[in-house]
Design an enzyme around this catalytic site. Structure first.
Site, PDB file in Angstrom:
ATOM      1  N   GLU A   1       0.841  -1.198   0.000  1.00 13.89           N
ATOM      2  CA  GLU A   1       0.000   0.000   0.000  1.00 13.89           C
ATOM      3  C   GLU A   1       0.880   1.254   0.000  1.00 13.89           C
ATOM      4  O   GLU A   1       1.739   1.404   0.874  1.00 13.89           O
ATOM      5  CB  GLU A   1      -0.917  -0.024   1.229  1.00 13.89           C
ATOM      6  CG  GLU A   1      -1.930  -1.157   1.153  1.00 13.89           C
ATOM      7  CD  GLU A   1      -2.502  -1.564   2.503  1.00 13.89           C
ATOM      8  OE1 GLU A   1      -2.300  -0.840   3.490  1.00 13.89           O
ATOM      9  OE2 GLU A   1      -3.148  -2.627   2.558  1.00 13.89           O
TER      10      GLU A   1
ATOM     11  N   LEU B   1      -6.024  -1.829  -1.326  1.00 15.76           N
ATOM     12  CA  LEU B   1      -5.893  -1.830   0.137  1.00 15.76           C
ATOM     13  C   LEU B   1      -6.404  -3.155   0.718  1.00 15.76           C
ATOM     14  O   LEU B   1      -7.527  -3.241   1.200  1.00 15.76           O
ATOM     15  CB  LEU B   1      -6.685  -0.647   0.701  1.00 15.76           C
ATOM     16  CG  LEU B   1      -6.285  -0.074   2.062  1.00 15.76           C
ATOM     17  CD1 LEU B   1      -7.093   1.160   2.380  1.00 15.76           C
ATOM     18  CD2 LEU B   1      -6.279  -1.058   3.177  1.00 15.76           C
ATOM     19  N   SER B   2      -5.583  -4.183   0.645  1.00 19.37           N
ATOM     20  CA  SER B   2      -5.978  -5.456   1.221  1.00 19.37           C
ATOM     21  C   SER B   2      -4.746  -6.269   1.561  1.00 19.37           C
ATOM     22  O   SER B   2      -4.025  -6.726   0.678  1.00 19.37           O
ATOM     23  CB  SER B   2      -6.856  -6.239   0.241  1.00 19.37           C
ATOM     24  OG  SER B   2      -6.915  -7.590   0.642  1.00 19.37           O
ATOM     25  N   GLU B   3      -4.501  -6.426   2.829  1.00 19.35           N
ATOM     26  CA  GLU B   3      -3.331  -7.179   3.273  1.00 19.35           C
ATOM     27  C   GLU B   3      -3.462  -8.651   2.915  1.00 19.35           C
ATOM     28  O   GLU B   3      -2.474  -9.321   2.639  1.00 19.35           O
ATOM     29  CB  GLU B   3      -3.134  -7.022   4.778  1.00 19.35           C
ATOM     30  CG  GLU B   3      -2.633  -5.653   5.214  1.00 19.35           C
ATOM     31  CD  GLU B   3      -3.698  -4.570   5.170  1.00 19.35           C
ATOM     32  OE1 GLU B   3      -4.897  -4.908   5.049  1.00 19.35           O
ATOM     33  OE2 GLU B   3      -3.336  -3.384   5.249  1.00 19.35           O
TER      34      GLU B   3
ATOM     35  N   GLN C   1       1.915  -2.137   5.792  1.00 25.94           N
ATOM     36  CA  GLN C   1       2.213  -0.749   6.162  1.00 25.94           C
ATOM     37  C   GLN C   1       2.616  -0.575   7.630  1.00 25.94           C
ATOM     38  O   GLN C   1       3.506   0.215   7.933  1.00 25.94           O
ATOM     39  CB  GLN C   1       1.017   0.127   5.818  1.00 25.94           C
ATOM     40  CG  GLN C   1       1.370   1.573   5.624  1.00 25.94           C
ATOM     41  CD  GLN C   1       0.265   2.311   4.888  1.00 25.94           C
ATOM     42  OE1 GLN C   1      -0.782   2.593   5.464  1.00 25.94           O
ATOM     43  NE2 GLN C   1       0.475   2.625   3.624  1.00 25.94           N
ATOM     44  N   PHE C   2       1.959  -1.302   8.510  1.00 18.45           N
ATOM     45  CA  PHE C   2       2.310  -1.292   9.933  1.00 18.45           C
ATOM     46  C   PHE C   2       2.102  -2.706  10.467  1.00 18.45           C
ATOM     47  O   PHE C   2       1.202  -3.414  10.020  1.00 18.45           O
ATOM     48  CB  PHE C   2       1.401  -0.341  10.726  1.00 18.45           C
ATOM     49  CG  PHE C   2       1.677   1.114  10.510  1.00 18.45           C
ATOM     50  CD1 PHE C   2       2.487   1.833  11.384  1.00 18.45           C
ATOM     51  CD2 PHE C   2       1.107   1.791   9.437  1.00 18.45           C
ATOM     52  CE1 PHE C   2       2.724   3.184  11.192  1.00 18.45           C
ATOM     53  CE2 PHE C   2       1.353   3.138   9.232  1.00 18.45           C
ATOM     54  CZ  PHE C   2       2.161   3.845  10.109  1.00 18.45           C
TER      55      PHE C   2
ATOM     56  N   ILE D   1      -1.107  -6.419   9.974  1.00 21.70           N
ATOM     57  CA  ILE D   1      -0.802  -7.704   9.352  1.00 21.70           C
ATOM     58  C   ILE D   1      -1.941  -8.701   9.574  1.00 21.70           C
ATOM     59  O   ILE D   1      -2.055  -9.691   8.867  1.00 21.70           O
ATOM     60  CB  ILE D   1       0.534  -8.289   9.869  1.00 21.70           C
ATOM     61  CG1 ILE D   1       1.015  -9.381   8.905  1.00 21.70           C
ATOM     62  CG2 ILE D   1       0.414  -8.777  11.299  1.00 21.70           C
ATOM     63  CD1 ILE D   1       2.405  -9.873   9.160  1.00 21.70           C
TER      64      ILE D   1
ATOM     65  N   PRO E   1      -5.183  -8.942   8.861  1.00 18.74           N
ATOM     66  CA  PRO E   1      -5.996  -9.475   7.748  1.00 18.74           C
ATOM     67  C   PRO E   1      -5.214 -10.472   6.888  1.00 18.74           C
ATOM     68  O   PRO E   1      -5.809 -11.264   6.170  1.00 18.74           O
ATOM     69  CB  PRO E   1      -6.357  -8.223   6.931  1.00 18.74           C
ATOM     70  CG  PRO E   1      -6.180  -7.081   7.867  1.00 18.74           C
ATOM     71  CD  PRO E   1      -5.094  -7.481   8.822  1.00 18.74           C
TER      72      PRO E   1
ATOM     73  N   HIS F   1      -0.637   1.402  15.541  1.00 13.35           N
ATOM     74  CA  HIS F   1       0.532   1.853  14.784  1.00 13.35           C
ATOM     75  C   HIS F   1       1.815   1.679  15.608  1.00 13.35           C
ATOM     76  O   HIS F   1       2.843   2.233  15.282  1.00 13.35           O
ATOM     77  CB  HIS F   1       0.398   3.320  14.381  1.00 13.35           C
ATOM     78  CG  HIS F   1      -0.631   3.570  13.319  1.00 13.35           C
ATOM     79  ND1 HIS F   1      -1.967   3.399  13.519  1.00 13.35           N
ATOM     80  CD2 HIS F   1      -0.506   3.977  12.030  1.00 13.35           C
ATOM     81  CE1 HIS F   1      -2.630   3.700  12.406  1.00 13.35           C
ATOM     82  NE2 HIS F   1      -1.769   4.052  11.489  1.00 13.35           N
TER      83      HIS F   1
HETATM   84  C1  LIG Z   1      -5.914  -2.926   7.669  1.00 19.18           C
HETATM   85  C2  LIG Z   1      -5.238  -1.593   7.469  1.00 19.18           C
HETATM   86  N1  LIG Z   1      -4.288  -1.483   6.529  1.00 19.18           N
HETATM   87  C3  LIG Z   1      -3.664  -0.311   6.346  1.00 19.18           C
HETATM   88  C4  LIG Z   1      -3.972   0.778   7.092  1.00 19.18           C
HETATM   89  C5  LIG Z   1      -3.232   2.094   6.898  1.00 19.18           C
HETATM   90  N2  LIG Z   1      -4.160   3.082   6.334  1.00 19.18           N
HETATM   91  C6  LIG Z   1      -4.772   3.988   7.112  1.00 19.18           C
HETATM   92  S1  LIG Z   1      -5.873   4.884   6.283  1.00 19.18           S
HETATM   93  C7  LIG Z   1      -5.539   4.114   4.836  1.00 19.18           C
HETATM   94  C8  LIG Z   1      -6.291   4.486   3.607  1.00 19.18           C
HETATM   95  C9  LIG Z   1      -7.768   4.331   3.789  1.00 19.18           C
HETATM   96  O1  LIG Z   1      -8.430   4.776   2.653  1.00 19.18           O
HETATM   97  P1  LIG Z   1     -10.004   4.837   2.558  1.00 19.18           P
HETATM   98  O2  LIG Z   1     -10.600   3.534   2.991  1.00 19.18           O
HETATM   99  O3  LIG Z   1     -10.340   5.290   1.202  1.00 19.18           O
HETATM  100  O4  LIG Z   1     -10.432   5.906   3.645  1.00 19.18           O
HETATM  101  P2  LIG Z   1      -9.990   7.436   3.778  1.00 19.18           P
HETATM  102  O5  LIG Z   1      -8.778   7.442   4.647  1.00 19.18           O
HETATM  103  O6  LIG Z   1      -9.728   7.975   2.426  1.00 19.18           O
HETATM  104  O7  LIG Z   1     -11.105   8.117   4.465  1.00 19.18           O
HETATM  105  C10 LIG Z   1      -4.550   3.153   5.024  1.00 19.18           C
HETATM  106  C11 LIG Z   1      -3.959   2.313   3.973  1.00 19.18           C
HETATM  107  C12 LIG Z   1      -4.970   0.605   8.069  1.00 19.18           C
HETATM  108  N3  LIG Z   1      -5.347   1.631   8.867  1.00 19.18           N
HETATM  109  N4  LIG Z   1      -5.597  -0.577   8.226  1.00 19.18           N
END
Ligand SMILES: Cc1ncc(C[n+]2csc(CCOP(=O)(O)OP(=O)(O)O)c2C)c(N)n1
Lengths: 327, 360
Positions: A29, A58-60, A82-83, A87, A89, A129
């Site tokens: 990601e 966005l899918s682990e 990413q963090f 992990i 999922p 985080h």
């Molecule tokens: C399972 C997971 N993976 C990665 C992240 C890191 N992360 C935080 S916000 C984000 C993007 C989220 O995008 P979206 O669902 O479109 O929501 P938005 O932040 O745009 O409101 C990511 C990758 C997380 N919080 N949870």
């Protein structure tokens, strides 16, 4: 030799392997165009192209599962979660497939894959985080878990991880990312997985730590020296396989063992290491080993985090207690 | 309404255009007069608090936090469509919705300064704490709705998430569950066009997110997420449907006008021109225009209310500034209903250290 921080050293290892081996793909990601939320992969897409370094949905789970698919098909994926706290999922894929593939197919299909995983606390971050889940990961048969504490080690260990024939979790201490620089060779070199590093000799206590806690450990060792206490410091570097020999050698000399990590105490790396020392060097021990760890709680939000994260002073306190045993 | 906007035909519900004019059509706005003024105030209060929070973060009085700017119509419009006993299952960018339901600006700041008490709202409204693992809360919403059905209740659940969340298994699994069991839940996707740096078109190859509903056999519609009236009316209609028939997927077409969080730099992944394009679509502007055209709002009222919200936020920040660190006992007290031996011992060891440290 160029001076590099941890981020630059990791980047330099990735850059080398991307150039060296076209089976290597780097993805996760935000790792492509943006270069990752910590900018660890910054510039790699520009250098090596979008086919080699790319952003994923966005899918682990699919990052991990697709990584496995690529690996069995002959590639060497280097993926980023990413963090550490995200992990989960991907745990299904990691436990039920990634870790098992070699054994199930008697080596016909293998998963030479590296999973980069920023971990650790003390950075006043949002929930999930700051986790330090190496024990949980090392508990899964089939995975290797590596945690560098310095830029030099990071580069050498990461190259070894990518070249390893088995899946390796390469956990990166976020708190160290930009904490300091160190001379790191511009060219490639390798540090073997599964080898600890005795970073400071001492006589009275063996202190074992790794990752971001190494800096805390060093400070504690200095404080102890001021109190006239000589501590031998070992950087474990690799959680699985674990270099028990180096620790045993040291404990046979010092007779006292303390282990420092920020992950929760129960069922942790310290517990495992103590079991091994008991098995092989019980008679060398002059005091019960001590665990200096995070608590069996979730990581408190920033207003309470300072209590959770071991500090040099807390380590010193524990070292002094250990030293004064049996009083 | 739910079937009048076929996402496969590229339809999108709008009731209030960018100029602040009501769109003539089959569906009248459900917010008028003083109710509309109240809604606008919620949006403005959220905007002021959000802007100030960003500033407080820069002053290091609070830590990293997400930015709400641009998504106030989504949060406020949808929350206003709920009844007192309905559930709000939030993502983390719905400040306006939290305020509608009785959460406070103080708690918002407290949470991002780093206290668990920030998730404990006065009177304990039915708001789950924000959900950090992307998409995970979608399954919770399905479960709450399942419980409502089982208990014979009439409440509905509103679940917020982003466009990025639609890539997670939990999105599909949660909607599938709710569809199979006909659970009273509204799946509300805030399509703000980015998941951190990843643009929406790289997240999914579907032309719309709303059309994903079709595969689950439930209604899905795309709405103008910067249009308070459309958000509110669509959520109302979805709630009706949810109560009697089962889940609905709403895709609110909006834009994150600020950075992802205070730690993000959008200039890396999007152009200033693109940001400028969305500027006139700011969800606050059109409501204000409509209200002004009806004589319900003017510059003086705007200024007075902004000042009020700013004072409230400053006061909240000062209160939060005063708070000391989390007491040691709280770190151990809340993990289990009882206190297992292990934890009691860890606490005792730690307290012994603190004593030693003080004496040293
Ligand atoms: C399972 C997971 N993976 C990665 C992240 C890191 N992360 C935080 S916000 C984000 C993007 C989220 O995008 P979206 O669902 O479109 O929501 P938005 O932040 O745009 O409101 C990511 C990758 C997380 N919080 N949870």
């Amino acid at each position: 030799m160029p001076a590099m921080n941890l981020v630059q050293a990791i980047q330099s290892a990735l850059d080398f392997k991307l150039a060296d081996d076209e089976r290597v793909l780097v993805f996760g990601e935000d790792v492509g165009h943006e270069g990752g939320v910590f900018r660890v992969t910054q510039g790699l897409q520009a250098t090596h192209g979008e086919r080699r370094v790319f952003d994923t949905p966005l899918s682990e789970s699919v990052i991990m599962g697709a990584g496995l698919g690529m690996a069995v098909a002959g590639l060497r994926p280097v993926l980023e979660i990413q963090f550490c706290g995200f992990i989960y999922p991907a745990m299904n894929q990691l436990v039920t497939h990634v870790a098992r593939m070699r054994n199930r197919t008697r080596g016909v299909f293998t998963v030479p894959m590296t999973i980069r995983l920023p971990y650790g606390g003390g950075i006043q971050a949002l929930e999930l985080h700051s986790e330090s889940m190496e024990a949980m990961l090392a508990h899964i048969p089939g995975l290797k878990v590596v945690i560098p504490s310095t830029p030099y080690d990071a580069k050498g260990l990461l190259i070894s991880a990518i070249e390893c024939e088995d899946p390796v979790l390469f956990m990166e201490p976020k708190k160290v990312y930009r904490a300091f620089r160190q001379e790191v060779p511009a060219e490639a070199y390798r540090i073997p997985l599964g080898k600890a590093n005795r970073v400071q000799e001492g006589t009275r206590i063996t202190l074992v730590a790794y990752g971001a806690m190494m800096r805390v450990a060093r400070q504690a060792v200095d404080l102890a020296a001021k109190d006239g206490l000589s501590v031998e410091l070992i950087d474990l570097r690799s959680i699985y396989p674990m270099d028990t020999e180096t620790v045993l050698d040291s404990v046979r000399k010092t007779g006292r063992l303390a282990i420092l990590h920020e992950g929760p105490m129960s069922f942790g790396v310290a517990a495992e290491l103590i079991a091994r020392v008991n098995e092989e060097a019980l008679m060398s021990l002059e005091a019960p080993p001590r665990r200096i760890c995070g608590f069996d709680t979730i990581m408190p939000l920033p207003m309470g985090e300072q209590h959770y994260m071991p500090t040099p002073e807390r380590v010193l306190f524990e070292l002094l207690q250990l030293h004064s045993f049996p009083e | 309404m739910l079937t009048s906007f076929d996402p496969l035909k590229g339809k999108r519900l709008q009731l209030l255009d960018e100029a602040g004019r009501l769109v003539k059509g089959k569906f009248p706005p459900l917010l008028e007069g003083e109710a509309l003024v109240a809604a606008y105030r919620h949006m403005l209060r959220a905007r002021v608090a959000d802007d100030k929070a960003l500033l407080f973060q820069r002053q290091k009085r609070i830590h990293t936090l997400p930015v709400n700017r641009g998504q106030e119509a989504c949060a406020v419009g949808s929350a206003l469509a709920l009844g007192q006993d309905d559930w709000l299952v939030q993502s983390y960018r719905e400040l306006g919705g939290l305020l509608v339901r009785g959460a406070t600006i103080r708690n918002h700041l407290l949470y991002f300064k780093g206290s668990e008490w920030g998730s404990v709202h006065p009177g304990h409204p039915r708001i789950l704490p924000l959900s950090v693992p992307i998409g995970s809360q979608i399954t919770h919403a399905a479960g709450i709705a399942h419980a409502i059905r089982y208990q014979g209740g009439q409440e509905v659940v509103l679940a917020h998430f982003g466009d990025g969340a639609t890539s997670q298994g939990d999105f599909h699994e949660g909607i599938n569950w709710a569809s199979v069991f006909k659970c009273p839940v509204i799946f509300f996707c805030n399509n703000n066009h980015y998941a951190i740096s990843l643009p929406r078109h790289k997240q999914t190859a579907s032309a719309t997110i709303a059309q994903k509903a079709i595969a689950y056999g439930i209604p899905g519609l795309q709405i103008d997420g910067n249009d308070l009236l459309a958000v509110h009316a669509a959520t109302r209609a979805a709630a009706e449907h949810a109560r009697t028939e089962g889940p609905v997927l709403i895709e609110a077409f909006t834009y994150r006008m600020g950075p992802h969080t205070t730690a993000d730099d959008p200039s890396i992944y999007r152009s200033a021109e693109e940001e400028a394009e969305w500027q006139p679509r700011d969800p606050l502007i059109r409501v204000r225009r409509l209200l002004e055209s009806q004589g319900l709002w003017d510059d003086a009222r705007e200024e007075a209310f902004r000042a009020e919200a700013a004072a409230e936020t400053d006061q909240a920040m000062r209160e939060v500034d005063e708070l000391g660190e989390t007491p040691v006992d709280e770190i151990f007290a809340w993990q289990y209903a009882d206190r297992p031996r292990e934890l009691a011992r860890q606490q005792a060891d730690y307290e012994a250290f603190l004593k030693w440290k003080e004496a040293r």
